[in-house]
Design an enzyme around this catalytic site. Structure first.
Site, PDB file in Angstrom:
ATOM      1  N   CYS A  61       6.312  -0.229   7.136  1.00 61.21           N
ATOM      2  CA  CYS A  61       5.885   0.970   6.416  1.00 61.21           C
ATOM      3  C   CYS A  61       7.015   1.412   5.491  1.00 61.21           C
ATOM      4  CB  CYS A  61       5.547   2.071   7.425  1.00 61.21           C
ATOM      5  SG  CYS A  61       5.024   3.618   6.660  1.00 61.21           S
ATOM      6  N   LEU A  62       6.660   1.745   4.261  1.00 59.19           N
ATOM      7  CA  LEU A  62       7.673   2.192   3.308  1.00 59.19           C
ATOM      8  C   LEU A  62       8.346   3.485   3.747  1.00 59.19           C
ATOM      9  CD1 LEU A  62       5.852   1.406  -0.054  1.00 59.19           C
ATOM     10  CD2 LEU A  62       7.631   0.069   1.086  1.00 59.19           C
TER      11      LEU A  62
ATOM     12  N   HIS B 298      -2.177   7.290   7.268  1.00 62.39           N
ATOM     13  CA  HIS B 298      -1.283   8.225   6.566  1.00 62.39           C
ATOM     14  C   HIS B 298      -2.037   9.471   6.108  1.00 62.39           C
ATOM     15  CE1 HIS B 298       2.615   6.335   6.393  1.00 62.39           C
ATOM     16  NE2 HIS B 298       2.097   5.192   5.972  1.00 62.39           N
TER      17      HIS B 298
ATOM     18  N   HIS C 219      -4.003   1.206   7.776  1.00 64.67           N
ATOM     19  CA  HIS C 219      -2.641   1.765   7.769  1.00 64.67           C
ATOM     20  C   HIS C 219      -2.565   2.965   6.820  1.00 64.67           C
ATOM     21  CE1 HIS C 219       1.870   1.266   7.925  1.00 64.67           C
ATOM     22  NE2 HIS C 219       1.742   1.971   6.816  1.00 64.67           N
ATOM     23  N   GLU C 220      -3.078   2.790   5.603  1.00 66.18           N
ATOM     24  CA  GLU C 220      -2.996   3.862   4.613  1.00 66.18           C
ATOM     25  C   GLU C 220      -3.908   5.034   4.990  1.00 66.18           C
ATOM     26  OE1 GLU C 220      -0.503   3.743   2.755  1.00 66.18           O
ATOM     27  OE2 GLU C 220      -0.117   1.615   3.027  1.00 66.18           O
TER      28      GLU C 220
ATOM     29  N   GLN D  26       2.893  10.002   1.406  1.00 64.56           N
ATOM     30  CA  GLN D  26       4.201   9.339   1.447  1.00 64.56           C
ATOM     31  C   GLN D  26       5.088   9.729   0.270  1.00 64.56           C
ATOM     32  OE1 GLN D  26       2.243   5.328   2.354  1.00 64.56           O
ATOM     33  NE2 GLN D  26       4.296   5.114   3.243  1.00 64.56           N
TER      34      GLN D  26
ATOM     35  N   GLY E 124       0.837  -1.189   0.000  1.00 62.94           N
ATOM     36  CA  GLY E 124       0.000   0.000   0.000  1.00 62.94           C
ATOM     37  C   GLY E 124       0.872   1.238   0.000  1.00 62.94           C
TER      38      GLY E 124
END
Length: 153
Positions: free
Chosen positions: A94-95, A140, A136-137, A51, A46
């Site tokens: 997480c990226l 963000h 999660h997204e 991000q 995701g």
């Protein structure tokens, strides 16, 4: 399509609340294509627009591509409309926070309403890893990182 530069923990843009999308023409399709390209390149499941430094309420997920077939979904202006009363605890990465994992509690299912990239209202229930990923997204988009919701493992 382009691979965009990721923003990392400590970047102030990751702590800001993204603004709703009001225009569904250009450049939204390009942003979504670039989010997918960046997510796949970074080996993620995701990716949210903040991000990559874009403060708009857009994220993409594909929870199955690592195991086989790609099933990409793009979400514009998503919101949870209902959720399970029970939570699942599990590891998340997480990226924007490379090489670290966190133990996070998430609902076992969530009902999500969103708009498709073409402006059509959508809704669906997500379970398991799908629920984890959309939560999660969505965090963000609200300026929340897993460093705030979980415990490092």
């Amino acid at each position: 399509m382009a691979v965009l530069d990721l923003r990392f923990d400590g970047d102030p843009v990751l702590q800001q609340v993204a603004k709703p999308v009001t225009h569904f023409g250009d450049p939204l399709p390009t942003l979504i294509a670039d989010l997918f390209e960046t997510m796949y390149d970074a080996k993620g499941r995701g990716l949210a627009a903040p991000q990559v430094g874009v403060l708009e309420r857009v994220f993409v997920i594909d929870t199955t591509w690592k195991e086989g077939e790609r099933r990409p979904i793009a979400f514009v202006n998503p919101e949870i409309t209902d959720q399970a009363p029970f939570k699942q605890q599990g590891p998340e990465a997480c990226l924007s926070i490379p090489d670290r994992s966190f133990d996070v509690a998430r609902p076992v299912w969530v009902d999500l309403a969103w708009t498709s990239p073409s402006g059509i209202a959508q809704k669906s229930r997500f379970h398991g890893v799908g629920a984890v990923c959309v939560c999660h997204e969505l965090d963000h988009l609200n300026g929340i990182l897993i460093t705030q919701t979980g415990t490092e493992i």
